[in-house]
Scaffold this motif. Structure first.
Motif, PDB file in Angstrom:
ATOM      1  N   LYS A 228     -30.845  64.398  11.396  1.00 11.87           N
ATOM      2  CA  LYS A 228     -31.926  65.160  10.748  1.00 11.87           C
ATOM      3  C   LYS A 228     -31.536  66.608  10.471  1.00 11.87           C
ATOM      4  O   LYS A 228     -32.258  67.314   9.779  1.00 11.87           O
TER       5      LYS A 228
ATOM      6  N   PHE B 294     -41.934  59.115  13.703  1.00 12.35           N
ATOM      7  CA  PHE B 294     -42.261  60.048  12.614  1.00 12.35           C
ATOM      8  C   PHE B 294     -42.343  61.472  13.122  1.00 12.35           C
ATOM      9  O   PHE B 294     -43.088  62.285  12.597  1.00 12.35           O
ATOM     10  N   GLY B 295     -41.538  61.728  14.148  1.00 14.99           N
ATOM     11  CA  GLY B 295     -41.456  63.092  14.639  1.00 14.99           C
ATOM     12  C   GLY B 295     -41.752  63.217  16.117  1.00 14.99           C
ATOM     13  O   GLY B 295     -41.275  64.128  16.780  1.00 14.99           O
TER      14      GLY B 295
ATOM     15  N   PHE C  21     -35.095  58.541   4.561  1.00 13.85           N
ATOM     16  CA  PHE C  21     -36.537  58.364   4.482  1.00 13.85           C
ATOM     17  C   PHE C  21     -36.857  57.438   3.309  1.00 13.85           C
ATOM     18  O   PHE C  21     -35.983  57.162   2.475  1.00 13.85           O
TER      19      PHE C  21
ATOM     20  N   CYS D  97     -40.106  65.224  12.692  1.00 10.98           N
ATOM     21  CA  CYS D  97     -39.908  64.186  11.673  1.00 10.98           C
ATOM     22  C   CYS D  97     -38.629  64.435  10.892  1.00 10.98           C
ATOM     23  O   CYS D  97     -38.000  63.520  10.392  1.00 10.98           O
ATOM     24  N   GLY D  98     -38.250  65.698  10.762  1.00 13.65           N
ATOM     25  CA  GLY D  98     -36.984  66.044  10.130  1.00 13.65           C
ATOM     26  C   GLY D  98     -37.044  66.272   8.635  1.00 13.65           C
ATOM     27  O   GLY D  98     -36.063  66.748   8.046  1.00 13.65           O
ATOM     28  N   TYR D  99     -38.170  65.949   8.029  1.00 18.45           N
ATOM     29  CA  TYR D  99     -38.226  65.971   6.564  1.00 18.45           C
ATOM     30  C   TYR D  99     -38.040  67.376   5.984  1.00 18.45           C
ATOM     31  O   TYR D  99     -37.468  67.537   4.913  1.00 18.45           O
ATOM     32  N   CYS D 100     -38.496  68.391   6.701  1.00 15.71           N
ATOM     33  CA  CYS D 100     -38.378  69.763   6.188  1.00 15.71           C
ATOM     34  C   CYS D 100     -37.042  70.407   6.523  1.00 15.71           C
ATOM     35  O   CYS D 100     -36.757  71.504   6.067  1.00 15.71           O
TER      36      CYS D 100
END
Ligand code: FES
Ligand code: FES
Lengths: 737, 158
Positions: free
Chosen positions: A214, A72-73, A221, B95-98
């Motif tokens: 990413k 998760f990062g 996700f 995390c890559g989400y942003c």
């Protein structure tokens, strides 16, 4: 190594490990009547390939390392894969990774006893296991080649995925040898490499494998899971913790185009729809009346006032509340009466509730058919999630299938004893039935008001110093909600997660008289671990107190710390401090306009020192250069260690400067990033990371959390040097809600 | 009601009501899930896409407002933007989400200012939250993509 707070191999005392084992075993016993010691049997019988549970080799020779820890990062997949690749002598460019399925039998965390990612333990607990996995697979290729070429095993070498026999000039890659190697029985005790001969571990080649996906929007996700017949669910939750649905009117919600159905579930009222926007509009159109008879209605300001009163005697203990000693030595009370020959410092510190505020709010995809549940989501604790879901669908934990996806952050939020959002999703999927996938989506507002916060904490410290200015007696009181007691299967004793970092501090070890106690009142606000857990407050209290003592003693804060570390024989603390001091240029004046502050803390077996350069800008602290030194044992991926120091520092700084959740009569005041301020690009420091050199083969320790707790006190200490004033409450900057 | 949106150079018919936020149409109806939801109130930047080259927060933009605009999402960069090369080179994502939103904001910045100053980068990027705290590498990667050398090496083994 400095005793008694070294967690590199085991954790002492009833800590997370014990309680999670208790939790899972008790849950299992409740459910399946299995022996409490039979935890490992809770996993479904998974298929194990020819090279064991952790190594897969494709027909084309590509290697995939099976990671039992969620990504998760933190970039742990790169480190985990590198451990295998090193021992396997694989071609690193042809090594990939995948998440393990939920199976506690094969994939339990060796430090926690369940399949769970936490406590910065991914690399630490996998080190021996994955070295063996890689070395075992290598031995199978060597044996296959020796048999094929009819030469001695000892004459064969492996390099970059190519197996060679120098004397005969023969060589073959993994692809060619795979059919033979896969038939060989894996050795149980393979010979491991001499760490002095590592060629991959510790190099800049160990980079994360997911950066391209990413950077192109291709990573899938939980939020991105789509399916032909997928329904999206949103839930109306009660405005106060502990409230329940009394009644509701779904007429307007059902009139929203795309809304399919409305259900009452244990946690509120769920609207399921064809798409996310319809689900949101439907949910917002619900009229719900809540029964708040059992709700928590206190304000956070009142809770804090009581906590403060409990430490200064102005508030009385309630029934069932008692102080628990977590470190005692000598007779601190008597020493305080006599008085030292030096100074007295007495000070209190306040820490607010904090939301994790992961970038991807909580969500989950579940399908239920009869007693069978299948989940596709970012499961941080698959064993916990299996146990909790099994109770909803009335089946064995091992029958609950989980496909783990990467998460858009967690910081502790997704490892939850109740599996709160997971169970909520399964409750809805059970109502929908027919194996139809249901994606539960929480908005930012849902996520922020759902609790599971870092608890509100108050510390009170009194220190008397000797003639040289060093502590001779130290009393310490901590009042906070217990994370472990809040768990449904919590154990007794001192909650280590509330005291870690104060307990075991070298400063207490260097003090002849210590009286340190914890009190954990019950409050109806759900709390949880938050990146670096106890250290989020203990590091601040210990490090900011030390700077105030150094000031009273008229000493440089670095020299003052060194003297105490020598007394406590805290060699690792000394080493990181020395390195940070050297690299930061502590001996020279800070750049014009900036003031330096230093702090050091051990967290989950790693020790971090930081020197931060700080100035005031527009009435707020601004942090510039932050020099970080870390001792994390063998450094597997220096690049990702640096990334975690950078990110951990931002996360800790965000909390110290701005982070605060408040409650007004039980309602959470903050709803989104407009009221819960977080660190932004223009406020981010520049972090330099230096890694303390280690003897070859030193056991690695974690890096996900230890970078977080040090920056707060480093900044506070710089501001102390600048203004002469201690900072007794976080956040430093108040946001008006 | 049906509308046509110009997304990544293709005219696409959509069924959603005209007040539906572009974000949900992109994600749920067009299957372009690279654009993320983070806050829904234009505070975090996770949903950033380009409309005629300008960065917009798709979570608050009704599709009616972009009916005639050329919309570019992270998928529209096709993995070939020089920012994406720099992002991979410096291992920016955690995390890559942003990161889709970060890259779209940075793409708009470089299109407007090919050699941005630190202050311009700060101003253009401060609407994009990264809870993992990858800001330092985001900053360095923008400079790298602009052909500037980042100020300091961030990591050294002692
Ligand atoms: S989701 Fe649009 S700005 Fe946050
Ligand atoms: S990389 Fe996780 S929020 Fe930015």
């Amino acid at each position: 190594m400095n005793a008694p707070f070294d967690r590199r191999h085991t954790q002492a005392g009833p800590s997370r490990r014990d309680v999670i084992v208790t939790a899972t075993a008790a849950g299992g016993a409740l459910l399946v009547g299995c022996s409490p010691t039979n935890l490992m049997a809770l996993g479904a019988e998974g298929e194990v390939g020819a090279f064991g549970p952790f190594v897969k080799i494709a027909p084309d020779g590509a290697v995939s390392v099976v990671c039992k820890h969620i990504e998760f990062g933190q970039g742990n997949h790169a480190g985990l894969a590198a451990i295998v690749a090193e021992e396997l002598d694989a071609d690193w460019t042809r090594v990939g990774w995948e998440h393990a399925p939920a199976n506690a039998k094969l994939y339990a965390n060796g430090a926690l006893g369940a399949q769970l990612t936490g406590g910065s333990s991914a690399i630490n607990n996998s080190w021996d296991q994955l070295r063996k996995a890689g070395a075992g697979a290598r031995a199978m290729f060597v044996q296959a080649a020796a048999a094929r070429w009819d030469v001695a095993v000892g004459e064969i070498t492996v390099e970059n995925g190519v197996v060679s026999h120098a004397a005969s000039g023969r060589s073959a890659d993994f692809r060619e040898l795979l059919p033979d190697a896969a038939k060989i029985t894996p050795p149980t005790e393979p010979t491991l490499k001499d760490p002095a001969r590592f060629t991959l571990i510790g190099t800049d080649r160990v980079r994360r494998k997911d950066s391209r996906a990413k950077s192109t929007g291709q990573t899938r996700f939980t939020m991105d899971v789509q399916a032909e017949d997928l329904l999206v669910a949103m839930v109306a939750h009660p405005p106060r913790f502990g409230a329940k649905v009394a009644s509701f009117d779904a007429t307007a919600a059902k009139a929203v185009p795309g809304v399919v159905e409305v259900y009452e579930i244990p946690t509120g009222v769920a609207v399921v729809a064809d798409n996310t926007w319809a689900a949101k509009q439907g949910r917002d159109a619900l009229t719900v009346t809540w029964n708040e008879d059992a709700a928590e209605t206190r304000s956070s300001a009142d809770i804090l006032t009581r906590f403060q009163g409990l430490t200064d005697g102005s508030a009385a203990l309630a029934e069932g509340e008692e102080w628990q000693a977590f470190e005692s030595r000598g007779d601190a009370a008597a020493q305080m009466q006599v008085g030292g020959q030096g100074e007295t410092l007495e000070i209190g510190y306040d820490f607010p509730y904090l939301a994790h505020a992961t970038m991807e709010p909580m969500n989950c995809v579940a399908q239920v058919s009869g007693n069978q549940a299948r989940l596709t989501f970012a499961s941080q604790g698959p064993t916990l999630d299996q146990l909790n879901v099994a109770k909803v669908v009335l089946n064995l934990p091992g029958s609950v299938e989980i496909e783990t996806l990467p998460a858009g952050g967690s910081f502790g939020r997704r490892a939850n004893f109740q599996s709160d959002f997971v169970v909520e999703c399964v409750e809805i999927a059970k109502k929908v039935g027919k194996n139809r996938p249901v994606k539960l989506v929480w908005t930012r507002e849902d996520d922020m008001s759902a609790g599971y916060f870092r608890p509100l904490v108050h510390h009170r410290v009194k220190v008397v110093t000797d003639a040289q200015g060093y502590p001779s007696a130290w009393t310490h009181r901590i009042v906070t909600q217990s994370i472990m007691k809040g768990a449904p299967f919590g154990g007794g004793g001192v909650d280590e997660t509330a005291v870690e970092g104060a307990k075991g501090s070298p400063y207490l070890a260097a003090t002849p008289h210590v009286d340190a106690q914890l009190l954990t009142p019950d409050i109806g606000v759900p709390v949880l671990w938050w990146r670096s857990v106890g250290a989020t407050h203990t590091a601040y209290v210990m490090e900011h107190t030390i700077d105030q003592l150094a000031r009273k003693a008229g000493q440089d804060p670095v020299e003052y710390r060194r003297a105490l570390y020598r007394k406590a024989d805290a060699k690792r603390h000394l080493a990181v401090l020395d390195l940070a001091v050297e690299k930061s240029g502590w001996a020279e004046p800070a750049p014009e306009g900036w003031t330096r502050g230093v702090a050091v803390h051990e967290c989950f077996g790693s020790v971090v020192a930081q020197v931060a350069e700080v100035k005031m800008e527009n009435g707020e602290p601004k942090v510039g250069r932050v020099v970080t030194a870390i001792d994390c044992g063998t450094a597997i991926s220096p690049n990702q260690i640096a990334a975690q120091m950078e990110g951990g520092t931002c996360y800790g700084l965000s909390a110290a400067l701005y982070g605060e959740v408040t409650l007004t009569e039980g309602r959470v005041d903050q709803t989104n990033f407009d009221t819960y301020r977080v660190l932004r690009h223009n406020e981010a420091p520049t972090v330099e990371t230096y890694i303390v050199a280690q003897p070859a083969g030193a056991h690695p320790t974690g890096v996900g959390e230890p970078g977080t707790p040090v920056i707060g006190p480093a900044v506070a200490n710089a501001l102390l040097a600048l203004t002469g004033e201690a900072i007794t409450a976080q956040p430093f900057v108040k946001t008006s809600a | 009601m049906a509308a046509t949106l110009d997304v990544n150079g293709k005219p696409l018919a959509v069924q959603a009501a005209e007040d539906t936020p572009l974000l949900w149409v992109l994600r749920d109806e067009l299957g372009l899930t690279g654009t993320k939801y983070g806050c829904g109130i234009a505070q975090c930047g996770a949903c950033t896409v380009l409309a005629d080259g300008a960065p917009i927060r798709s979570c608050l933009t009704p599709i009616a407002a972009v009916a005639g605009a050329k919309i570019t999402t992270i998928e529209g960069l096709e993995g070939r933007h020089r920012l994406q090369e720099s992002w991979v080179k410096l291992d920016v994502p955690q995390c890559g989400y942003c990161q889709s939103g970060q890259i779209m904001s940075a793409a708009a910045l470089l299109a407007q200012s090919p050699q941005p100053t630190d202050a311009e980068i700060d101003a253009a990027m401060s609407g994009n939250i990264c809870r993992c705290g990858a800001y330092q590498r985001i900053h360095a990667a923008i400079k790298d993509a602009a052909g500037q050398t980042p100020a300091a090496d961030t990591q050294t083994q002692a």
